[in-house]
Design a protein around this motif. Sequence first.
Motif, PDB file in Angstrom:
ATOM      1  N   ALA A 108       0.831  -1.205   0.000  1.00  0.00           N
ATOM      2  CA  ALA A 108       0.000   0.000   0.000  1.00  0.00           C
ATOM      3  C   ALA A 108       0.868   1.259   0.000  1.00  0.00           C
ATOM      4  CB  ALA A 108      -0.923  -0.012   1.216  1.00  0.00           C
ATOM      5  N   GLU A 109       2.062   1.163   0.564  1.00  0.00           N
ATOM      6  CA  GLU A 109       2.961   2.312   0.610  1.00  0.00           C
ATOM      7  C   GLU A 109       3.423   2.692  -0.790  1.00  0.00           C
ATOM      8  OE1 GLU A 109       5.090   5.458   2.108  1.00  0.00           O
ATOM      9  OE2 GLU A 109       3.559   4.197   3.063  1.00  0.00           O
ATOM     10  N   VAL A 110       3.684   1.679  -1.628  1.00  0.00           N
ATOM     11  CA  VAL A 110       4.097   1.941  -3.003  1.00  0.00           C
ATOM     12  C   VAL A 110       2.959   2.572  -3.775  1.00  0.00           C
ATOM     13  CG1 VAL A 110       4.787   0.853  -5.174  1.00  0.00           C
ATOM     14  CG2 VAL A 110       5.837   0.126  -3.030  1.00  0.00           C
ATOM     15  N   GLU A 111       1.742   2.078  -3.569  1.00  0.00           N
ATOM     16  CA  GLU A 111       0.582   2.650  -4.246  1.00  0.00           C
ATOM     17  C   GLU A 111       0.392   4.110  -3.846  1.00  0.00           C
ATOM     18  OE1 GLU A 111      -1.717   1.478  -6.618  1.00  0.00           O
ATOM     19  OE2 GLU A 111      -0.007   0.138  -6.847  1.00  0.00           O
ATOM     20  N   ARG A 112       0.607   4.420  -2.600  1.00  0.00           N
ATOM     21  CA  ARG A 112       0.470   5.799  -2.142  1.00  0.00           C
ATOM     22  C   ARG A 112       1.526   6.690  -2.794  1.00  0.00           C
ATOM     23  NH1 ARG A 112       2.475   9.375   0.787  1.00  0.00           N
ATOM     24  NH2 ARG A 112       4.278   8.080   1.323  1.00  0.00           N
ATOM     25  N   ALA A 113       2.747   6.145  -2.929  1.00  0.00           N
ATOM     26  CA  ALA A 113       3.828   6.898  -3.562  1.00  0.00           C
ATOM     27  C   ALA A 113       3.512   7.157  -5.038  1.00  0.00           C
ATOM     28  CB  ALA A 113       5.147   6.136  -3.426  1.00  0.00           C
ATOM     29  N   ASN A 114       2.904   6.177  -5.694  1.00  0.00           N
ATOM     30  CA  ASN A 114       2.546   6.356  -7.102  1.00  0.00           C
ATOM     31  C   ASN A 114       1.465   7.412  -7.276  1.00  0.00           C
ATOM     32  OD1 ASN A 114       4.375   4.350  -7.625  1.00  0.00           O
ATOM     33  ND2 ASN A 114       2.840   2.763  -8.051  1.00  0.00           N
ATOM     34  N   ALA A 115       0.502   7.430  -6.359  1.00  0.00           N
ATOM     35  CA  ALA A 115      -0.558   8.443  -6.408  1.00  0.00           C
ATOM     36  C   ALA A 115       0.031   9.833  -6.176  1.00  0.00           C
ATOM     37  CB  ALA A 115      -1.630   8.126  -5.369  1.00  0.00           C
ATOM     38  N   VAL A 169      10.946  -1.803 -15.137  1.00  0.00           N
ATOM     39  CA  VAL A 169      11.520  -1.328 -13.880  1.00  0.00           C
ATOM     40  C   VAL A 169      11.981   0.103 -14.093  1.00  0.00           C
ATOM     41  CG1 VAL A 169      13.294  -1.695 -12.130  1.00  0.00           C
ATOM     42  CG2 VAL A 169      12.290  -3.659 -13.319  1.00  0.00           C
ATOM     43  N   VAL A 170      11.506   0.989 -13.250  1.00  0.00           N
ATOM     44  CA  VAL A 170      11.907   2.394 -13.319  1.00  0.00           C
ATOM     45  C   VAL A 170      13.063   2.581 -12.344  1.00  0.00           C
ATOM     46  CG1 VAL A 170      11.178   4.796 -13.111  1.00  0.00           C
ATOM     47  CG2 VAL A 170       9.537   3.040 -13.857  1.00  0.00           C
ATOM     48  N   ASN A 171      14.260   2.749 -12.898  1.00  0.00           N
ATOM     49  CA  ASN A 171      15.463   2.886 -12.065  1.00  0.00           C
ATOM     50  C   ASN A 171      15.687   4.354 -11.713  1.00  0.00           C
ATOM     51  OD1 ASN A 171      16.386   0.004 -12.444  1.00  0.00           O
ATOM     52  ND2 ASN A 171      16.430   0.691 -14.566  1.00  0.00           N
ATOM     53  N   ILE A 172      15.567   4.667 -10.434  1.00  0.00           N
ATOM     54  CA  ILE A 172      15.703   6.056  -9.966  1.00  0.00           C
ATOM     55  C   ILE A 172      16.931   6.148  -9.057  1.00  0.00           C
ATOM     56  CG2 ILE A 172      14.595   7.938  -8.692  1.00  0.00           C
ATOM     57  CD1 ILE A 172      11.904   6.563  -9.300  1.00  0.00           C
ATOM     58  N   THR A 173      17.789   7.095  -9.365  1.00  0.00           N
ATOM     59  CA  THR A 173      18.987   7.308  -8.543  1.00  0.00           C
ATOM     60  C   THR A 173      19.038   8.767  -8.094  1.00  0.00           C
ATOM     61  OG1 THR A 173      20.214   5.635  -9.797  1.00  0.00           O
ATOM     62  CG2 THR A 173      21.507   7.158  -8.451  1.00  0.00           C
ATOM     63  N   ASN A 174      19.155   8.982  -6.806  1.00  0.00           N
ATOM     64  CA  ASN A 174      19.280  10.338  -6.283  1.00  0.00           C
ATOM     65  C   ASN A 174      20.740  10.769  -6.419  1.00  0.00           C
ATOM     66  OD1 ASN A 174      19.256  12.764  -4.952  1.00  0.00           O
ATOM     67  ND2 ASN A 174      18.667  11.928  -2.954  1.00  0.00           N
ATOM     68  N   ARG A 226      19.090   4.484  -4.336  1.00  0.00           N
ATOM     69  CA  ARG A 226      18.361   4.106  -5.541  1.00  0.00           C
ATOM     70  C   ARG A 226      17.022   3.447  -5.184  1.00  0.00           C
ATOM     71  NH1 ARG A 226      23.067   1.329  -9.366  1.00  0.00           N
ATOM     72  NH2 ARG A 226      24.434   3.182  -9.461  1.00  0.00           N
ATOM     73  N   ALA A 227      16.080   3.547  -6.129  1.00  0.00           N
ATOM     74  CA  ALA A 227      14.775   2.895  -5.988  1.00  0.00           C
ATOM     75  C   ALA A 227      14.417   2.269  -7.332  1.00  0.00           C
ATOM     76  CB  ALA A 227      13.713   3.897  -5.550  1.00  0.00           C
ATOM     77  N   HIS A 228      13.595   1.209  -7.296  1.00  0.00           N
ATOM     78  CA  HIS A 228      13.262   0.490  -8.538  1.00  0.00           C
ATOM     79  C   HIS A 228      11.771   0.124  -8.588  1.00  0.00           C
ATOM     80  CE1 HIS A 228      17.609   0.068  -9.147  1.00  0.00           C
ATOM     81  NE2 HIS A 228      17.674  -0.298  -7.873  1.00  0.00           N
ATOM     82  N   PRO A 229      10.897   1.112  -8.618  1.00  0.00           N
ATOM     83  CA  PRO A 229       9.466   0.800  -8.723  1.00  0.00           C
ATOM     84  C   PRO A 229       9.123   0.240 -10.100  1.00  0.00           C
ATOM     85  CG  PRO A 229       9.824   3.156  -8.938  1.00  0.00           C
ATOM     86  CD  PRO A 229      11.145   2.575  -8.563  1.00  0.00           C
ATOM     87  N   LEU A 230       7.957  -0.397 -10.189  1.00  0.00           N
ATOM     88  CA  LEU A 230       7.498  -0.983 -11.443  1.00  0.00           C
ATOM     89  C   LEU A 230       6.396  -0.142 -12.073  1.00  0.00           C
ATOM     90  CD1 LEU A 230       7.187  -4.784 -10.574  1.00  0.00           C
ATOM     91  CD2 LEU A 230       8.961  -3.701 -11.955  1.00  0.00           C
ATOM     92  N   ALA A 231       6.457  -0.017 -13.393  1.00  0.00           N
ATOM     93  CA  ALA A 231       5.355   0.569 -14.153  1.00  0.00           C
ATOM     94  C   ALA A 231       4.745  -0.579 -14.961  1.00  0.00           C
ATOM     95  CB  ALA A 231       5.857   1.674 -15.080  1.00  0.00           C
TER      96      ALA A 231
END
Length: 204
Positions: free
Chosen positions: A94-101, A137-142, A179-184
């Motif tokens: 649910a935390e990932v869904e909230r982040a996507n919203a 996979v959406v690869n995000i690097t700060n 880094r984070a790797h959420p899915l689209a």
Amino acid sequence: MGTGPLRTTRQPLARALAGVLVAALSAVALVSCGSDDDNGSAASATPTAPDTSRFSGTPPSAVASLAESVKASVSAAASSASARASEFEASVSAEVERANAAAKEQLEDVEGRGNATADVSLTGKPRAETSGLLAVVVNITNRTDQTASYAVQVDFSDSDGKVVETRYVGAEDLEAGERAHPLAISRKPAEPRLTAKIAKAQRY
């Protein structure tokens, strides 16, 4: 007067020959009857082809049947893809869904492609791991030296370049270098093939 004994001898011989002839004729008659019976049995056992000229109605068109089958398959594929997407996404926290919203909300007012496209890239994910769905996979690097959050818009386009679906993913409070790797995940059927690309990426 000398022929009496000869006549007596010939009469039994004539009777014997007549008996043999009668017996032979009887045998021939029996064979003939048996042959007739056999022929009759063989004729009655031979099947008769149906008279197709008396059939009515028109057989279904093969092309029409194929078209209906393809139509049903396409409809079933679309429904199945949507259902599998829902099931797969249900396993995401649910935390990932909230982040996507939150990512979608952040990108509503962003003009252009955003300030973080250099920090984001896409990697294809095997369909065997996504129930046959198209997912990237959406690869995000700060890359900054401060904690930051990211919002990313992923567009799925067809072979003509037309965007047919848009998904949003986000990663919040990434520390410097983290880094984070959420899915689209696309909800569209496997065919026709779609291509995913980063439409926007915003760091905030």
